[in-house]
Motif scaffolding. Structure first.
Motif, PDB file in Angstrom:
ATOM      1  N   MET A   1       0.892  -1.196  -0.076  1.00 24.01           N
ATOM      2  CA  MET A   1       0.156   0.219   0.112  1.00 24.01           C
ATOM      3  C   MET A   1       0.942   1.263  -0.172  1.00 24.01           C
ATOM      4  SD  MET A   1      -3.083  -0.912   0.054  1.00 24.01           S
ATOM      5  CE  MET A   1      -4.180   0.663   0.699  1.00 24.01           C
ATOM      6  N   PRO A   2       0.381   2.439  -0.572  1.00 26.34           N
ATOM      7  CA  PRO A   2       1.295   3.833  -0.531  1.00 26.34           C
ATOM      8  C   PRO A   2       1.025   4.286   0.786  1.00 26.34           C
ATOM      9  CG  PRO A   2      -0.830   3.622  -1.961  1.00 26.34           C
ATOM     10  CD  PRO A   2      -0.679   2.512  -1.469  1.00 26.34           C
ATOM     11  N   ILE A   3       1.773   5.414   0.867  1.00 27.78           N
ATOM     12  CA  ILE A   3       1.623   6.507   1.874  1.00 27.78           C
ATOM     13  C   ILE A   3       1.183   7.768   1.477  1.00 27.78           C
ATOM     14  CG2 ILE A   3       4.002   6.908   1.985  1.00 27.78           C
ATOM     15  CD1 ILE A   3       3.634   7.429   5.226  1.00 27.78           C
ATOM     16  N   SER A   4       0.153   8.490   2.145  1.00 27.65           N
ATOM     17  CA  SER A   4      -0.253   9.750   1.502  1.00 27.65           C
ATOM     18  C   SER A   4       1.001  10.829   1.930  1.00 27.65           C
ATOM     19  CB  SER A   4      -1.482  10.158   2.122  1.00 27.65           C
ATOM     20  OG  SER A   4      -1.213  10.536   3.568  1.00 27.65           O
ATOM     21  N   ALA A   5       1.039  11.901   1.197  1.00 31.76           N
ATOM     22  CA  ALA A   5       2.121  12.903   1.207  1.00 31.76           C
ATOM     23  C   ALA A   5       1.991  13.506   2.787  1.00 31.76           C
ATOM     24  CB  ALA A   5       2.178  13.804   0.208  1.00 31.76           C
ATOM     25  N   GLY A 106      10.705   0.704  -1.989  1.00 25.46           N
ATOM     26  CA  GLY A 106       9.575   0.215  -1.830  1.00 25.46           C
ATOM     27  C   GLY A 106       8.291   0.944  -1.096  1.00 25.46           C
ATOM     28  N   ILE A 107       8.585   2.211  -1.129  1.00 24.08           N
ATOM     29  CA  ILE A 107       7.421   2.907  -0.541  1.00 24.08           C
ATOM     30  C   ILE A 107       6.949   4.000  -1.736  1.00 24.08           C
ATOM     31  CG2 ILE A 107       7.126   4.755   1.468  1.00 24.08           C
ATOM     32  CD1 ILE A 107       8.081   2.007   2.178  1.00 24.08           C
ATOM     33  N   LYS A 108       5.713   3.652  -1.819  1.00 27.07           N
ATOM     34  CA  LYS A 108       4.984   4.750  -2.892  1.00 27.07           C
ATOM     35  C   LYS A 108       4.300   5.766  -2.114  1.00 27.07           C
ATOM     36  CE  LYS A 108       2.755   2.764  -6.285  1.00 27.07           C
ATOM     37  NZ  LYS A 108       1.890   2.087  -7.117  1.00 27.07           N
ATOM     38  N   VAL A 109       4.651   6.861  -2.803  1.00 25.21           N
ATOM     39  CA  VAL A 109       3.822   8.103  -2.150  1.00 25.21           C
ATOM     40  C   VAL A 109       2.615   8.595  -3.012  1.00 25.21           C
ATOM     41  CG1 VAL A 109       4.044  10.393  -1.237  1.00 25.21           C
ATOM     42  CG2 VAL A 109       6.146   8.682  -0.895  1.00 25.21           C
ATOM     43  N   ARG A 110       1.549   8.644  -2.745  1.00 21.37           N
ATOM     44  CA  ARG A 110       0.335   9.188  -3.447  1.00 21.37           C
ATOM     45  C   ARG A 110       0.008  10.541  -2.686  1.00 21.37           C
ATOM     46  NH1 ARG A 110      -2.052   5.028  -6.465  1.00 21.37           N
ATOM     47  NH2 ARG A 110      -3.204   6.792  -7.302  1.00 21.37           N
ATOM     48  N   GLU A 111      -0.700  11.394  -3.621  1.00 23.06           N
ATOM     49  CA  GLU A 111      -1.573  12.303  -2.960  1.00 23.06           C
ATOM     50  C   GLU A 111      -2.541  12.106  -2.485  1.00 23.06           C
ATOM     51  OE1 GLU A 111      -0.307  15.519  -3.341  1.00 23.06           O
ATOM     52  OE2 GLU A 111       1.555  14.726  -4.071  1.00 23.06           O
ATOM     53  N   GLY A 112      -3.028  12.490  -1.207  1.00 22.99           N
ATOM     54  CA  GLY A 112      -4.436  12.259  -0.728  1.00 22.99           C
ATOM     55  C   GLY A 112      -4.579  12.835   0.555  1.00 22.99           C
ATOM     56  N   ASP A 113      -5.495  12.526   1.350  1.00 22.01           N
ATOM     57  CA  ASP A 113      -5.624  12.784   2.668  1.00 22.01           C
ATOM     58  C   ASP A 113      -4.878  12.135   3.780  1.00 22.01           C
ATOM     59  OD1 ASP A 113      -7.496  15.055   1.844  1.00 22.01           O
ATOM     60  OD2 ASP A 113      -9.081  13.705   2.145  1.00 22.01           O
ATOM     61  N   ARG A 114      -4.557  12.546   4.985  1.00 25.43           N
ATOM     62  CA  ARG A 114      -4.016  11.980   5.998  1.00 25.43           C
ATOM     63  C   ARG A 114      -5.008  10.505   6.335  1.00 25.43           C
ATOM     64  NH1 ARG A 114      -1.170  14.651  11.036  1.00 25.43           N
ATOM     65  NH2 ARG A 114      -0.614  12.439  11.040  1.00 25.43           N
ATOM     66  N   GLY A 115      -4.523   9.610   6.520  1.00 22.49           N
ATOM     67  CA  GLY A 115      -5.096   7.981   6.907  1.00 22.49           C
ATOM     68  C   GLY A 115      -5.626   7.621   5.718  1.00 22.49           C
ATOM     69  N   GLN A 116      -5.561   8.076   4.415  1.00 20.33           N
ATOM     70  CA  GLN A 116      -6.324   7.515   3.409  1.00 20.33           C
ATOM     71  C   GLN A 116      -5.783   6.190   3.072  1.00 20.33           C
ATOM     72  OE1 GLN A 116      -6.961  10.343   0.464  1.00 20.33           O
ATOM     73  NE2 GLN A 116      -7.744   8.853  -1.180  1.00 20.33           N
ATOM     74  N   TYR A 117      -4.126   5.973   3.230  1.00 15.97           N
ATOM     75  CA  TYR A 117      -3.576   4.853   2.788  1.00 15.97           C
ATOM     76  C   TYR A 117      -2.917   4.369   4.058  1.00 15.97           C
ATOM     77  CZ  TYR A 117      -4.048   7.025  -1.597  1.00 15.97           C
ATOM     78  OH  TYR A 117      -4.703   7.565  -2.757  1.00 15.97           O
ATOM     79  N   LYS A 118      -2.767   3.009   4.137  1.00 17.11           N
ATOM     80  CA  LYS A 118      -2.082   2.529   5.282  1.00 17.11           C
ATOM     81  C   LYS A 118      -0.954   1.511   4.774  1.00 17.11           C
ATOM     82  CE  LYS A 118      -3.228  -0.545   9.221  1.00 17.11           C
ATOM     83  NZ  LYS A 118      -4.134  -1.186  10.095  1.00 17.11           N
ATOM     84  N   LEU A 119       0.141   1.577   5.176  1.00  9.85           N
ATOM     85  CA  LEU A 119       1.360   1.086   4.915  1.00  9.85           C
ATOM     86  C   LEU A 119       1.519  -0.501   5.620  1.00  9.85           C
ATOM     87  CD1 LEU A 119       4.372   3.404   5.299  1.00  9.85           C
ATOM     88  CD2 LEU A 119       3.299   2.593   3.213  1.00  9.85           C
ATOM     89  N   GLU A 120       2.012  -1.350   4.838  1.00  8.62           N
ATOM     90  CA  GLU A 120       2.024  -2.842   5.238  1.00  8.62           C
ATOM     91  C   GLU A 120       3.416  -2.535   6.229  1.00  8.62           C
ATOM     92  OE1 GLU A 120       0.211  -5.271   4.768  1.00  8.62           O
ATOM     93  OE2 GLU A 120      -0.969  -4.256   3.158  1.00  8.62           O
ATOM     94  N   GLN A 121       3.465  -3.769   7.100  1.00  7.68           N
ATOM     95  CA  GLN A 121       4.561  -3.877   8.116  1.00  7.68           C
ATOM     96  C   GLN A 121       5.948  -3.605   7.459  1.00  7.68           C
ATOM     97  OE1 GLN A 121       4.248  -3.306  11.525  1.00  7.68           O
ATOM     98  NE2 GLN A 121       6.226  -3.199  11.611  1.00  7.68           N
ATOM     99  N   ASN A 122       5.995  -4.497   6.527  1.00 10.19           N
ATOM    100  CA  ASN A 122       7.341  -4.457   5.975  1.00 10.19           C
ATOM    101  C   ASN A 122       7.976  -3.242   5.301  1.00 10.19           C
ATOM    102  OD1 ASN A 122       5.524  -4.800   3.763  1.00 10.19           O
ATOM    103  ND2 ASN A 122       7.105  -5.627   2.378  1.00 10.19           N
ATOM    104  N   GLU A 123       7.018  -2.439   4.821  1.00  8.80           N
ATOM    105  CA  GLU A 123       6.973  -1.245   4.084  1.00  8.80           C
ATOM    106  C   GLU A 123       7.359  -0.050   5.351  1.00  8.80           C
ATOM    107  OE1 GLU A 123       4.073  -0.874   0.272  1.00  8.80           O
ATOM    108  OE2 GLU A 123       3.150  -0.762   2.322  1.00  8.80           O
ATOM    109  N   LYS A 124       6.709  -0.219   6.662  1.00 12.28           N
ATOM    110  CA  LYS A 124       6.949   0.775   7.632  1.00 12.28           C
ATOM    111  C   LYS A 124       8.364   0.700   8.019  1.00 12.28           C
ATOM    112  CE  LYS A 124       2.375   1.049   9.925  1.00 12.28           C
ATOM    113  NZ  LYS A 124       1.671   0.594  10.996  1.00 12.28           N
ATOM    114  N   VAL A 125       8.786  -0.663   8.080  1.00 17.53           N
ATOM    115  CA  VAL A 125      10.290  -1.004   8.550  1.00 17.53           C
ATOM    116  C   VAL A 125      11.120  -0.402   7.428  1.00 17.53           C
ATOM    117  CG1 VAL A 125      11.955  -2.710   8.596  1.00 17.53           C
ATOM    118  CG2 VAL A 125       9.763  -3.152   9.638  1.00 17.53           C
TER     119      VAL A 125
END
Length: 350
Positions: A1-5, A106-125
């Motif tokens: 999953m991506p993360i919002s800006a 491995g981190i995709k950044v997308r435009e959007g509101d806060r909380g709109q996307y949720k990173l997987e655990q491996n992506e967080k690491v």
């Protein structure tokens, strides 16, 4: 999953805050002894127009006299003294991580509101590891540069703070410090001596003794001694005339010529350890002064010189519309304040 800006910006600010907040007090390594000492006694200052101001008592203006009977007593109005004004300066640094670098990790950044996307655990690491790597380099680089600038005399830039070389000067009878002209304000001059014949038996210790007495005459005992390699080597070889050992007759004795550890030399004067400053070598290469830093030694009384700052401000600037990147920045307003000049001394060997 991506993360919002916005989520990325918030995470970046929290990470930088964790790295930088209180770092000067708690986490600076001993390779920056001057910065470590100043930060350990730093004081916060509130908003000021441009200067941090301190009151200077330059004389007592006493009318002391002997009297008997109807002898006239003299009265005068006491001089309120002077004010020394030290302009604060703003130290800044910043860096960015472009979104393609994040994507490559491995981190995709997308435009959007806060909380709109949720990173997987491996992506967080992966994201935290990447941020930590950048933050650590950022922190070390900022502290390294700040330490260097707190040594210099402030003439390298119109926006630079006046550091040790300007406040405790090799030529203290000239220049304006804190708005006071040292050519006329004799009380505002630090102690100094140069061209000490360090290879002459007893000469170095005698010169240090004389400077120590000048410091304690008006300012109390220096509590921080900072020196360069050449001065320390001379003191080790020629400055110590004898060694007193506290021995236990029933124990095995050990002698080690390599005393000290790290910047702590294991060498003392008047019970105060002489601290080696590795940045003196850097300053010699940077500024090539007439009297090399490596040949210098400073007697400093930390009651009468202090770092004032307004605490670090962690900032996440809004990215430009045409650049996809995470930007991080810190601000630190500070001034190095001299409260009593003749409580300090600088010495240099020939």
């Amino acid at each position: 999953m991506p993360i919002s800006a916005p989520d990325l910006a918030a995470l970046g600010k929290v990470s930088l805050d964790e790295f930088m907040r209180n770092t000067p007090v708690d986490q600076i390594g001993v390779e920056h002894p001057l910065l470590k000492k100043l930060m350990s006694k730093r004081k916060l200052f509130l908003g000021a127009k441009q200067n941090v101001t301190v009151q200077i008592r330059k004389a007592y203006d006493t009318n002391f006299a002997w009297a008997y009977g109807e002898t006239t007593v003299g009265f005068n109005k006491r001089d309120k003294g002077e004010q020394a004004a030290f302009p604060w300066r703003r130290a800044v640094d910043g860096f960015y991580i472009d979104y393609d670098t994040l994507f490559g990790n491995g981190i995709k950044v997308r435009e959007g509101d806060r909380g709109q996307y949720k990173l997987e655990q491996n992506e967080k690491v992966q994201l935290v590891n990447l941020l930590n790597e950048n933050m650590e380099q950022f922190r070390l680089g900022f502290m390294e540069k700040l330490d260097i600038e707190l040594h210099r005399n402030g003439t390298a830039s119109t926006d630079a703070v006046t550091g040790l070389d300007g406040l405790i000067a090799i030529a203290p009878a000239t220049g304006i410090v804190g708005g006071l002209d040292r050519a006329t304000a004799v009380y505002w001059r630090n102690n100094f001596t140069t061209a000490i014949a360090s290879t002459t038996a007893g000469a170095l210790a005698t010169a240090m003794e004389l400077q120590w007495r000048k410091c304690i005459r008006t300012g109390g005992m220096p509590d921080f001694i900072l020196a360069g390699s050449a001065f320390i080597d001379a003191y080790r070889q020629y400055g110590i005339q004898g060694i007193t050992q506290n021995t236990d007759a029933g124990s095995v004795k050990r002698l080690d010529a390599g005393v000290g550890s790290g910047v702590s030399t294991g060498l003392y004067f008047k019970g105060v350890e002489i601290i080696w400053d590795p940045n003196f070598e850097t300053l010699d290469a940077l500024d090539a002064p007439v009297i090399p830093w490596e040949k210098r030694c400073y007697f400093i009384n930390t009651k009468h010189i202090e770092l004032r700052d307004d605490d670090m401000d962690i900032v996440t600037p809004t990215r430009p519309h045409n650049v996809l990147a995470l930007y991080q920045m810190i601000n630190l307003r500070l001034a190095l304040v001299l409260k009593k000049a003749n409580a300090h001394s600088v010495m240099a060997i020939a």
